[in-house]
Design an enzyme around this catalytic site. Structure first.
Site, short mmCIF file in Angstrom:
data_model
loop_
_atom_site.label_atom_id
_atom_site.label_comp_id
_atom_site.label_asym_id
_atom_site.label_seq_id
_atom_site.Cartn_x
_atom_site.Cartn_y
_atom_site.Cartn_z
N SER A 92 0.85 -1.18 0.00
CA SER A 92 0.00 0.00 0.00
C SER A 92 0.89 1.24 0.00
O SER A 92 1.82 1.35 0.79
CB SER A 92 -0.90 0.00 1.25
OG SER A 92 -1.67 1.18 1.30
N GLY A 93 0.62 2.16 -0.92
CA GLY A 93 1.44 3.35 -1.02
C GLY A 93 2.58 3.24 -2.01
O GLY A 93 3.31 4.21 -2.22
N GLY A 118 2.24 2.91 -5.18
CA GLY A 118 1.89 3.65 -6.38
C GLY A 118 1.14 2.84 -7.43
O GLY A 118 1.04 3.26 -8.58
N LYS A 119 0.58 1.71 -7.04
CA LYS A 119 -0.10 0.83 -8.01
C LYS A 119 -1.27 1.53 -8.68
O LYS A 119 -1.37 1.54 -9.92
CB LYS A 119 -0.60 -0.44 -7.30
CG LYS A 119 0.48 -1.26 -6.64
CD LYS A 119 -0.09 -2.48 -5.94
CE LYS A 119 -1.06 -2.11 -4.83
NZ LYS A 119 -0.47 -1.28 -3.78
N SER A 179 -2.43 -7.73 -3.31
CA SER A 179 -2.30 -9.18 -3.53
C SER A 179 -1.05 -9.72 -2.83
O SER A 179 -0.09 -10.10 -3.49
CB SER A 179 -2.29 -9.52 -5.03
OG SER A 179 -1.45 -8.68 -5.77
#
Length: 477
Positions: free
Chosen positions: A311-312, A314-315, A383
Protein backbone atom coordinates in the site's frame (compact mmCIF):
# COMPACT_ATOMS: atom_id res chain seq x y z
CA UNK A 1 -0.13 -0.04 44.71
CA UNK A 2 0.62 1.07 48.26
CA UNK A 3 3.93 2.56 47.04
CA UNK A 4 2.04 5.00 44.81
CA UNK A 5 -0.74 5.78 47.28
CA UNK A 6 -3.15 3.57 45.31
CA UNK A 7 -3.20 6.18 42.51
CA UNK A 8 -5.49 5.32 39.61
CA UNK A 9 -3.49 7.47 37.15
CA UNK A 10 -0.28 5.54 37.83
CA UNK A 11 -2.08 2.22 37.47
CA UNK A 12 -3.54 3.25 34.11
CA UNK A 13 -0.11 4.40 32.92
CA UNK A 14 1.61 1.12 33.83
CA UNK A 15 -1.29 -0.96 32.49
CA UNK A 16 -1.02 0.77 29.09
CA UNK A 17 2.73 0.06 29.01
CA UNK A 18 2.12 -3.62 29.80
CA UNK A 19 -0.56 -3.97 27.10
CA UNK A 20 1.69 -2.35 24.52
CA UNK A 21 4.63 -4.57 25.47
CA UNK A 22 2.61 -7.79 25.41
CA UNK A 23 0.82 -6.71 22.23
CA UNK A 24 4.17 -6.53 20.43
CA UNK A 25 4.45 -10.29 21.03
CA UNK A 26 0.87 -11.03 20.03
CA UNK A 27 -0.29 -11.54 23.63
CA UNK A 28 -3.52 -10.07 25.01
CA UNK A 29 -3.73 -10.15 28.82
CA UNK A 30 -6.96 -11.40 30.34
CA UNK A 31 -6.69 -8.85 33.16
CA UNK A 32 -4.27 -6.31 34.56
CA UNK A 33 -4.95 -5.95 38.26
CA UNK A 34 -3.96 -3.36 40.89
CA UNK A 35 -2.93 -5.17 44.08
CA UNK A 36 -0.92 -4.72 47.24
CA UNK A 37 0.25 -7.85 49.02
CA UNK A 38 1.28 -5.87 52.11
CA UNK A 39 -2.35 -5.40 53.18
CA UNK A 40 -4.03 -7.85 50.82
CA UNK A 41 -5.58 -5.15 48.61
CA UNK A 42 -7.20 -6.72 45.54
CA UNK A 43 -6.01 -10.24 46.29
CA UNK A 44 -8.99 -12.07 47.77
CA UNK A 45 -11.27 -9.13 48.52
CA UNK A 46 -12.07 -5.79 46.92
CA UNK A 47 -9.84 -2.97 48.17
CA UNK A 48 -11.31 -0.01 50.06
CA UNK A 49 -8.22 1.94 49.01
CA UNK A 50 -9.03 1.50 45.30
CA UNK A 51 -12.80 2.05 44.88
CA UNK A 52 -12.13 3.27 41.32
CA UNK A 53 -11.20 -0.26 40.14
CA UNK A 54 -14.24 -2.30 39.08
CA UNK A 55 -12.43 -5.41 37.85
CA UNK A 56 -12.05 -8.76 39.64
CA UNK A 57 -9.73 -9.66 42.49
CA UNK A 58 -6.69 -11.82 41.79
CA UNK A 59 -8.41 -14.96 43.13
CA UNK A 60 -11.52 -14.31 41.00
CA UNK A 61 -9.39 -13.69 37.90
CA UNK A 62 -7.50 -16.95 38.42
CA UNK A 63 -10.80 -18.80 38.78
CA UNK A 64 -11.86 -17.48 35.38
CA UNK A 65 -8.89 -19.02 33.56
CA UNK A 66 -9.78 -21.97 31.39
CA UNK A 67 -7.73 -25.14 31.60
CA UNK A 68 -6.02 -26.24 28.40
CA UNK A 69 -8.04 -28.93 26.59
CA UNK A 70 -6.74 -32.46 26.84
CA UNK A 71 -5.40 -34.03 23.62
CA UNK A 72 -8.50 -36.21 23.37
CA UNK A 73 -10.69 -33.08 23.37
CA UNK A 74 -8.90 -31.58 20.35
CA UNK A 75 -9.84 -32.29 16.70
CA UNK A 76 -8.75 -35.66 15.34
CA UNK A 77 -5.18 -35.81 14.01
CA UNK A 78 -3.98 -39.26 12.92
CA UNK A 79 -0.65 -39.00 11.03
CA UNK A 80 0.03 -42.00 8.82
CA UNK A 81 3.20 -43.77 9.88
CA UNK A 82 3.08 -46.59 7.33
CA UNK A 83 0.76 -48.75 5.25
CA UNK A 84 0.96 -52.53 5.75
CA UNK A 85 -0.64 -55.27 3.69
CA UNK A 86 -1.90 -58.37 5.51
CA UNK A 87 -3.80 -61.01 3.53
CA UNK A 88 -6.46 -58.88 1.77
CA UNK A 89 -6.25 -55.97 4.15
CA UNK A 90 -4.37 -52.69 3.77
CA UNK A 91 -3.74 -51.44 7.29
CA UNK A 92 -2.95 -47.76 7.79
CA UNK A 93 -0.82 -47.60 10.92
CA UNK A 94 -0.01 -44.65 13.13
CA UNK A 95 -0.47 -42.92 16.46
CA UNK A 96 -3.51 -40.76 17.20
CA UNK A 97 -2.00 -37.44 18.24
CA UNK A 98 -5.30 -35.81 19.22
CA UNK A 99 -9.03 -36.47 19.19
CA UNK A 100 -10.72 -39.81 18.72
CA UNK A 101 -12.04 -41.95 15.88
CA UNK A 102 -14.58 -44.75 15.63
CA UNK A 103 -15.57 -47.42 13.15
CA UNK A 104 -17.83 -45.85 10.54
CA UNK A 105 -16.27 -42.38 10.80
CA UNK A 106 -15.65 -40.60 7.51
CA UNK A 107 -12.02 -39.47 7.39
CA UNK A 108 -10.40 -36.76 5.30
CA UNK A 109 -6.76 -37.37 4.37
CA UNK A 110 -4.58 -34.29 3.92
CA UNK A 111 -2.99 -33.01 1.76
CA UNK A 112 -4.63 -35.19 -0.94
CA UNK A 113 -8.18 -34.38 0.28
CA UNK A 114 -9.25 -37.99 -0.36
CA UNK A 115 -12.03 -39.38 1.85
CA UNK A 116 -13.03 -42.83 3.06
CA UNK A 117 -14.81 -44.45 6.00
CA UNK A 118 -13.18 -46.46 8.77
CA UNK A 119 -14.03 -50.10 8.13
CA UNK A 120 -12.23 -51.52 11.15
CA UNK A 121 -9.75 -50.59 13.87
CA UNK A 122 -6.84 -52.98 14.33
CA UNK A 123 -5.09 -53.01 17.70
CA UNK A 124 -2.36 -55.16 19.12
CA UNK A 125 -2.79 -57.44 22.15
CA UNK A 126 -6.53 -56.73 22.35
CA UNK A 127 -9.19 -59.41 22.58
CA UNK A 128 -12.30 -58.78 20.55
CA UNK A 129 -13.15 -56.07 18.05
CA UNK A 130 -12.15 -52.46 18.73
CA UNK A 131 -14.85 -49.92 17.94
CA UNK A 132 -13.06 -46.67 18.87
CA UNK A 133 -9.64 -45.25 19.74
CA UNK A 134 -8.39 -41.94 21.12
CA UNK A 135 -5.33 -39.73 21.53
CA UNK A 136 -2.16 -41.50 22.59
CA UNK A 137 -3.08 -44.89 21.12
CA UNK A 138 -1.03 -46.52 18.36
CA UNK A 139 -3.43 -48.37 16.07
CA UNK A 140 -4.09 -49.49 12.54
CA UNK A 141 -7.26 -48.89 10.53
CA UNK A 142 -8.74 -50.32 7.36
CA UNK A 143 -10.91 -48.28 4.99
CA UNK A 144 -13.92 -49.00 2.83
CA UNK A 145 -12.05 -47.62 -0.20
CA UNK A 146 -8.57 -48.27 -1.57
CA UNK A 147 -6.89 -44.87 -1.36
CA UNK A 148 -3.31 -44.00 -2.17
CA UNK A 149 -1.82 -43.08 1.20
CA UNK A 150 1.74 -42.72 2.38
CA UNK A 151 3.77 -41.77 5.40
CA UNK A 152 3.16 -38.14 6.40
CA UNK A 153 -0.48 -37.92 5.32
CA UNK A 154 -2.84 -36.86 8.12
CA UNK A 155 -6.33 -38.20 8.76
CA UNK A 156 -8.96 -35.95 10.32
CA UNK A 157 -12.71 -35.53 10.40
CA UNK A 158 -14.04 -33.46 7.51
CA UNK A 159 -15.59 -30.89 9.84
CA UNK A 160 -12.27 -30.01 11.54
CA UNK A 161 -9.37 -30.55 9.12
CA UNK A 162 -5.81 -29.29 9.61
CA UNK A 163 -4.50 -26.33 7.66
CA UNK A 164 -3.10 -26.93 4.19
CA UNK A 165 -0.36 -24.52 3.21
CA UNK A 166 3.08 -24.26 1.67
CA UNK A 167 4.06 -21.14 3.64
CA UNK A 168 3.77 -20.29 7.33
CA UNK A 169 5.31 -18.31 10.16
CA UNK A 170 7.32 -20.00 12.87
CA UNK A 171 9.01 -19.09 16.14
CA UNK A 172 12.28 -20.98 16.10
CA UNK A 173 14.90 -21.83 18.74
CA UNK A 174 18.13 -22.29 16.82
CA UNK A 175 20.75 -24.85 17.86
CA UNK A 176 22.61 -25.27 14.58
CA UNK A 177 26.35 -24.94 14.22
CA UNK A 178 25.85 -22.58 11.29
CA UNK A 179 23.49 -19.60 11.57
CA UNK A 180 20.01 -19.78 10.06
CA UNK A 181 19.91 -17.49 7.02
CA UNK A 182 17.42 -16.44 4.35
CA UNK A 183 17.53 -18.77 1.35
CA UNK A 184 18.89 -21.76 3.28
CA UNK A 185 17.01 -25.05 2.98
CA UNK A 186 16.43 -27.53 5.75
CA UNK A 187 14.58 -30.79 6.25
CA UNK A 188 11.50 -30.24 8.41
CA UNK A 189 10.06 -33.05 10.50
CA UNK A 190 6.52 -32.63 11.83
CA UNK A 191 4.82 -35.73 13.26
CA UNK A 192 5.54 -38.39 10.58
CA UNK A 193 5.94 -35.86 7.78
CA UNK A 194 9.29 -34.87 6.27
CA UNK A 195 9.65 -32.01 3.77
CA UNK A 196 12.34 -29.66 2.55
CA UNK A 197 11.57 -26.05 3.49
CA UNK A 198 13.31 -22.81 2.58
CA UNK A 199 13.76 -19.80 4.84
CA UNK A 200 11.83 -17.10 2.99
CA UNK A 201 12.32 -14.33 5.55
CA UNK A 202 13.69 -13.60 9.02
CA UNK A 203 11.29 -11.16 10.62
CA UNK A 204 13.04 -10.58 13.94
CA UNK A 205 15.24 -12.01 16.65
CA UNK A 206 13.93 -12.10 20.22
CA UNK A 207 16.22 -11.40 23.17
CA UNK A 208 15.41 -14.16 25.64
CA UNK A 209 16.59 -12.01 28.56
CA UNK A 210 13.97 -9.27 28.25
CA UNK A 211 11.86 -10.46 25.25
CA UNK A 212 12.78 -7.35 23.25
CA UNK A 213 12.80 -7.69 19.48
CA UNK A 214 15.23 -6.53 16.81
CA UNK A 215 15.55 -6.99 13.06
CA UNK A 216 18.24 -9.37 11.83
CA UNK A 217 19.44 -11.11 8.68
CA UNK A 218 20.48 -14.29 10.50
CA UNK A 219 19.74 -16.26 13.66
CA UNK A 220 22.79 -17.42 15.58
CA UNK A 221 23.11 -20.46 17.80
CA UNK A 222 20.95 -20.34 20.95
CA UNK A 223 18.90 -17.43 19.63
CA UNK A 224 15.13 -17.30 19.22
CA UNK A 225 13.63 -15.74 16.12
CA UNK A 226 10.47 -15.40 14.07
CA UNK A 227 10.78 -16.57 10.48
CA UNK A 228 8.72 -17.48 7.43
CA UNK A 229 9.22 -20.94 5.91
CA UNK A 230 8.10 -22.06 2.46
CA UNK A 231 7.83 -25.58 1.03
CA UNK A 232 7.30 -26.65 -2.56
CA UNK A 233 4.40 -28.94 -1.67
CA UNK A 234 1.30 -28.39 0.45
CA UNK A 235 1.76 -29.38 4.09
CA UNK A 236 -0.89 -30.48 6.58
CA UNK A 237 -0.33 -28.80 9.94
CA UNK A 238 -1.94 -26.68 12.66
CA UNK A 239 -1.11 -23.44 14.41
CA UNK A 240 0.48 -24.32 17.73
CA UNK A 241 -2.16 -22.34 19.62
CA UNK A 242 -4.93 -24.38 17.97
CA UNK A 243 -3.41 -27.85 18.24
CA UNK A 244 0.10 -28.26 19.67
CA UNK A 245 0.23 -31.89 18.52
CA UNK A 246 0.56 -30.83 14.88
CA UNK A 247 1.93 -27.37 15.53
CA UNK A 248 5.56 -28.04 16.43
CA UNK A 249 8.46 -29.28 14.34
CA UNK A 250 12.22 -29.68 14.14
CA UNK A 251 14.62 -28.58 11.40
CA UNK A 252 17.46 -30.86 10.30
CA UNK A 253 20.67 -29.42 8.83
CA UNK A 254 22.56 -32.23 7.18
CA UNK A 255 22.30 -34.97 9.78
CA UNK A 256 22.02 -32.71 12.83
CA UNK A 257 18.90 -31.45 14.55
CA UNK A 258 19.44 -27.72 14.17
CA UNK A 259 16.32 -26.16 15.68
CA UNK A 260 12.83 -26.55 17.04
CA UNK A 261 9.87 -24.42 16.09
CA UNK A 262 6.22 -23.59 16.69
CA UNK A 263 3.85 -23.06 13.75
CA UNK A 264 1.85 -19.83 13.38
CA UNK A 265 -0.60 -19.11 10.56
CA UNK A 266 -1.00 -15.47 11.59
CA UNK A 267 -1.37 -13.42 8.43
CA UNK A 268 -1.53 -16.43 6.10
CA UNK A 269 -4.68 -18.11 4.73
CA UNK A 270 -5.55 -21.78 4.72
CA UNK A 271 -4.82 -22.93 1.15
CA UNK A 272 -7.15 -25.91 1.30
CA UNK A 273 -9.25 -25.89 -1.88
CA UNK A 274 -12.66 -24.48 -0.94
CA UNK A 275 -13.71 -22.90 -4.21
CA UNK A 276 -14.31 -25.84 -6.51
CA UNK A 277 -17.55 -25.54 -8.50
CA UNK A 278 -20.57 -26.92 -6.65
CA UNK A 279 -23.08 -26.33 -9.45
CA UNK A 280 -24.18 -29.34 -11.42
CA UNK A 281 -24.97 -29.77 -15.13
CA UNK A 282 -22.91 -26.80 -16.32
CA UNK A 283 -21.08 -26.59 -19.65
CA UNK A 284 -18.56 -23.98 -20.76
CA UNK A 285 -19.68 -21.77 -23.67
CA UNK A 286 -17.66 -22.09 -26.86
CA UNK A 287 -17.00 -18.67 -28.41
CA UNK A 288 -16.92 -18.33 -32.20
CA UNK A 289 -14.85 -15.15 -32.13
CA UNK A 290 -11.18 -16.02 -31.71
CA UNK A 291 -8.64 -14.06 -29.70
CA UNK A 292 -6.69 -13.28 -32.86
CA UNK A 293 -9.80 -11.78 -34.46
CA UNK A 294 -10.37 -9.57 -31.41
CA UNK A 295 -6.73 -8.49 -31.44
CA UNK A 296 -6.85 -7.56 -35.12
CA UNK A 297 -10.05 -5.58 -34.59
CA UNK A 298 -8.59 -3.70 -31.62
CA UNK A 299 -5.13 -3.27 -33.09
CA UNK A 300 -3.37 -4.75 -30.05
CA UNK A 301 -3.17 -7.93 -28.02
CA UNK A 302 -5.13 -8.38 -24.81
CA UNK A 303 -3.93 -9.61 -21.46
CA UNK A 304 -3.73 -9.02 -17.72
CA UNK A 305 -1.15 -6.57 -16.41
CA UNK A 306 -1.16 -7.48 -12.71
CA UNK A 307 0.31 -4.68 -10.57
CA UNK A 308 1.25 -5.88 -7.08
CA UNK A 309 3.02 -4.07 -4.24
CA UNK A 310 2.65 -2.57 -0.80
CA UNK A 311 0.00 0.00 0.00
CA UNK A 312 1.44 3.35 -1.02
CA UNK A 313 3.83 1.90 -3.60
CA UNK A 314 1.89 3.65 -6.38
CA UNK A 315 -0.10 0.83 -8.01
CA UNK A 316 -3.38 2.72 -8.45
CA UNK A 317 -1.64 5.90 -9.58
CA UNK A 318 0.35 4.03 -12.23
CA UNK A 319 -2.66 1.99 -13.34
CA UNK A 320 -4.87 5.05 -13.90
CA UNK A 321 -2.11 7.00 -15.68
CA UNK A 322 -1.31 4.01 -17.89
CA UNK A 323 -4.98 3.48 -18.73
CA UNK A 324 -5.32 7.12 -19.80
CA UNK A 325 -2.13 7.01 -21.90
CA UNK A 326 -3.27 3.84 -23.69
CA UNK A 327 -6.76 5.25 -24.27
CA UNK A 328 -5.25 8.27 -25.99
CA UNK A 329 -3.42 5.85 -28.28
CA UNK A 330 -6.69 4.12 -29.16
CA UNK A 331 -6.19 1.00 -27.06
CA UNK A 332 -8.94 -0.94 -25.28
CA UNK A 333 -7.69 -0.83 -21.67
CA UNK A 334 -9.48 -0.94 -18.32
CA UNK A 335 -8.38 -0.70 -14.67
CA UNK A 336 -9.59 -3.04 -11.94
CA UNK A 337 -8.68 -1.35 -8.66
CA UNK A 338 -8.69 -2.93 -5.21
CA UNK A 339 -10.90 -0.37 -3.49
CA UNK A 340 -13.44 -0.23 -6.34
CA UNK A 341 -13.78 -4.02 -6.45
CA UNK A 342 -14.60 -4.04 -2.74
CA UNK A 343 -17.51 -1.65 -3.31
CA UNK A 344 -19.27 -4.31 -5.38
CA UNK A 345 -17.89 -7.71 -6.35
CA UNK A 346 -16.17 -8.25 -2.99
CA UNK A 347 -18.40 -6.12 -0.77
CA UNK A 348 -19.08 -9.20 1.35
CA UNK A 349 -15.40 -9.79 2.17
CA UNK A 350 -13.23 -8.44 4.96
CA UNK A 351 -9.44 -8.35 5.23
CA UNK A 352 -8.71 -11.59 7.05
CA UNK A 353 -6.22 -13.84 5.21
CA UNK A 354 -8.98 -16.11 3.86
CA UNK A 355 -10.99 -13.09 2.65
CA UNK A 356 -7.95 -11.62 0.93
CA UNK A 357 -7.37 -14.91 -0.86
CA UNK A 358 -11.00 -15.12 -2.01
CA UNK A 359 -10.92 -11.49 -3.19
CA UNK A 360 -7.90 -12.16 -5.40
CA UNK A 361 -9.47 -15.38 -6.73
CA UNK A 362 -12.52 -13.41 -7.86
CA UNK A 363 -10.42 -10.67 -9.43
CA UNK A 364 -8.30 -13.23 -11.26
CA UNK A 365 -11.39 -14.81 -12.81
CA UNK A 366 -12.88 -11.43 -13.81
CA UNK A 367 -9.58 -10.18 -15.24
CA UNK A 368 -9.25 -13.33 -17.36
CA UNK A 369 -12.77 -12.80 -18.75
CA UNK A 370 -11.91 -9.20 -19.68
CA UNK A 371 -8.67 -10.32 -21.33
CA UNK A 372 -10.41 -13.02 -23.37
CA UNK A 373 -12.85 -10.34 -24.54
CA UNK A 374 -9.92 -8.51 -26.12
CA UNK A 375 -9.24 -5.88 -23.43
CA UNK A 376 -5.91 -5.11 -21.81
CA UNK A 377 -6.76 -5.34 -18.11
CA UNK A 378 -4.66 -3.39 -15.60
CA UNK A 379 -5.18 -4.58 -12.04
CA UNK A 380 -3.98 -2.64 -8.98
CA UNK A 381 -4.07 -4.90 -5.92
CA UNK A 382 -1.70 -5.43 -3.03
CA UNK A 383 -2.30 -9.18 -3.53
CA UNK A 384 0.17 -10.01 -0.75
CA UNK A 385 0.29 -13.79 -1.11
CA UNK A 386 2.43 -15.41 -3.81
CA UNK A 387 0.14 -18.44 -3.86
CA UNK A 388 -2.89 -16.27 -4.74
CA UNK A 389 -1.06 -14.49 -7.55
CA UNK A 390 0.04 -17.83 -8.95
CA UNK A 391 -3.58 -19.00 -8.87
CA UNK A 392 -4.67 -15.83 -10.71
CA UNK A 393 -2.00 -16.56 -13.32
CA UNK A 394 -3.21 -20.15 -13.72
CA UNK A 395 -6.65 -18.96 -14.93
CA UNK A 396 -5.09 -17.61 -18.14
CA UNK A 397 -1.30 -18.16 -17.95
CA UNK A 398 -0.67 -17.12 -21.56
CA UNK A 399 -2.26 -13.70 -20.89
CA UNK A 400 -0.88 -12.96 -17.43
CA UNK A 401 1.95 -10.48 -16.80
CA UNK A 402 3.06 -9.79 -13.23
CA UNK A 403 4.42 -6.30 -12.47
CA UNK A 404 6.04 -5.66 -9.10
CA UNK A 405 5.52 -2.02 -8.15
CA UNK A 406 8.44 -1.85 -5.78
CA UNK A 407 8.96 0.59 -2.92
CA UNK A 408 10.50 0.08 0.50
CA UNK A 409 8.15 0.02 3.48
CA UNK A 410 9.68 3.25 4.79
CA UNK A 411 8.93 4.98 1.46
CA UNK A 412 5.33 3.71 1.41
CA UNK A 413 4.80 4.68 5.04
CA UNK A 414 6.20 8.14 4.32
CA UNK A 415 3.66 8.62 1.52
CA UNK A 416 0.70 7.05 3.36
CA UNK A 417 -1.89 8.75 1.10
CA UNK A 418 -4.88 7.32 3.00
CA UNK A 419 -3.42 7.50 6.51
CA UNK A 420 -3.64 3.72 6.81
CA UNK A 421 -0.13 3.11 8.08
CA UNK A 422 -0.69 5.52 10.98
CA UNK A 423 -3.87 3.68 11.91
CA UNK A 424 -2.12 0.30 11.60
CA UNK A 425 0.74 1.46 13.84
CA UNK A 426 -1.82 2.49 16.46
CA UNK A 427 -3.50 -0.93 16.25
CA UNK A 428 -6.68 0.52 14.74
CA UNK A 429 -6.35 -1.69 11.62
CA UNK A 430 -5.62 -5.39 12.01
CA UNK A 431 -4.04 -7.61 9.33
CA UNK A 432 -2.48 -4.61 7.58
CA UNK A 433 0.05 -5.68 4.95
CA UNK A 434 3.62 -4.80 5.80
CA UNK A 435 2.82 -4.06 9.46
CA UNK A 436 0.74 -6.85 10.97
CA UNK A 437 0.34 -9.06 7.89
CA UNK A 438 2.98 -10.34 5.44
CA UNK A 439 3.74 -9.25 1.90
CA UNK A 440 5.44 -11.84 -0.29
CA UNK A 441 7.24 -10.00 -3.06
CA UNK A 442 7.27 -11.69 -6.51
CA UNK A 443 10.29 -13.91 -7.04
CA UNK A 444 10.37 -13.58 -10.85
CA UNK A 445 7.97 -10.88 -12.12
CA UNK A 446 7.78 -10.06 -15.80
CA UNK A 447 8.52 -6.43 -14.91
CA UNK A 448 9.69 -4.51 -11.84
CA UNK A 449 8.99 -0.79 -11.50
CA UNK A 450 10.91 0.82 -8.64
CA UNK A 451 8.75 3.81 -7.70
CA UNK A 452 11.06 4.52 -4.79
CA UNK A 453 13.81 5.42 -7.27
CA UNK A 454 11.84 6.55 -10.36
CA UNK A 455 9.58 9.53 -10.86
CA UNK A 456 5.97 9.07 -11.96
CA UNK A 457 6.83 9.97 -15.56
CA UNK A 458 9.80 7.59 -15.61
CA UNK A 459 7.65 4.79 -14.18
CA UNK A 460 4.93 5.37 -16.81
CA UNK A 461 7.50 5.40 -19.59
CA UNK A 462 8.85 2.06 -18.37
CA UNK A 463 5.35 0.60 -18.26
CA UNK A 464 4.41 1.95 -21.68
CA UNK A 465 7.56 0.53 -23.21
CA UNK A 466 6.76 -2.90 -21.77
CA UNK A 467 3.13 -2.77 -22.95
CA UNK A 468 4.04 -1.72 -26.50
CA UNK A 469 6.72 -4.42 -26.74
CA UNK A 470 4.50 -7.23 -25.44
CA UNK A 471 0.97 -6.27 -26.53
CA UNK A 472 1.47 -4.21 -29.68
CA UNK A 473 0.76 -5.59 -33.16
CA UNK A 474 3.09 -5.13 -36.13
CA UNK A 475 2.20 -2.13 -38.30
CA UNK A 476 0.53 -0.17 -35.48
CA UNK A 477 2.11 2.93 -33.94
Amino acid sequence: MDLVDHAESRFREVADEVRKYLGSMGITPAHILPVSARHGDGLANKSDNMPWFEGPTLIAALDELQAKPLPVELPLRFPVQDVYKFDERRIIAGRIESGRLSVGDELLFSPTNATARVKSIEAWSVDGPVMSASAGQSIGITLDDQLFLERGHVASHRSEPPVETNVFRARIFWLGRSPLEVGRRYKMKLATMEHTVEVQAIEQVIDVADLSQRPADRIERNEVGEIILRARAKLALDSFVDNPRLGRFVLIDGYDMAGGGLVSMEGFPDQRARNEPTSQNITAVEHRVTSDARWQANGHKSGVLWLTGLSGAGKSTLAVELEQALFRKGWQAYVLDGDNIRFGLSADLGFAPEDRAENIRRVGEVAALFARAGILVITAFISPYREDRDRARSVAPELFHEVHVKADLSVCEGRDPKGLYKKARKGEISDFTGISAPYEAPSAPELEVDTGALSLNESIEQLLGYVEANFGLNGRD
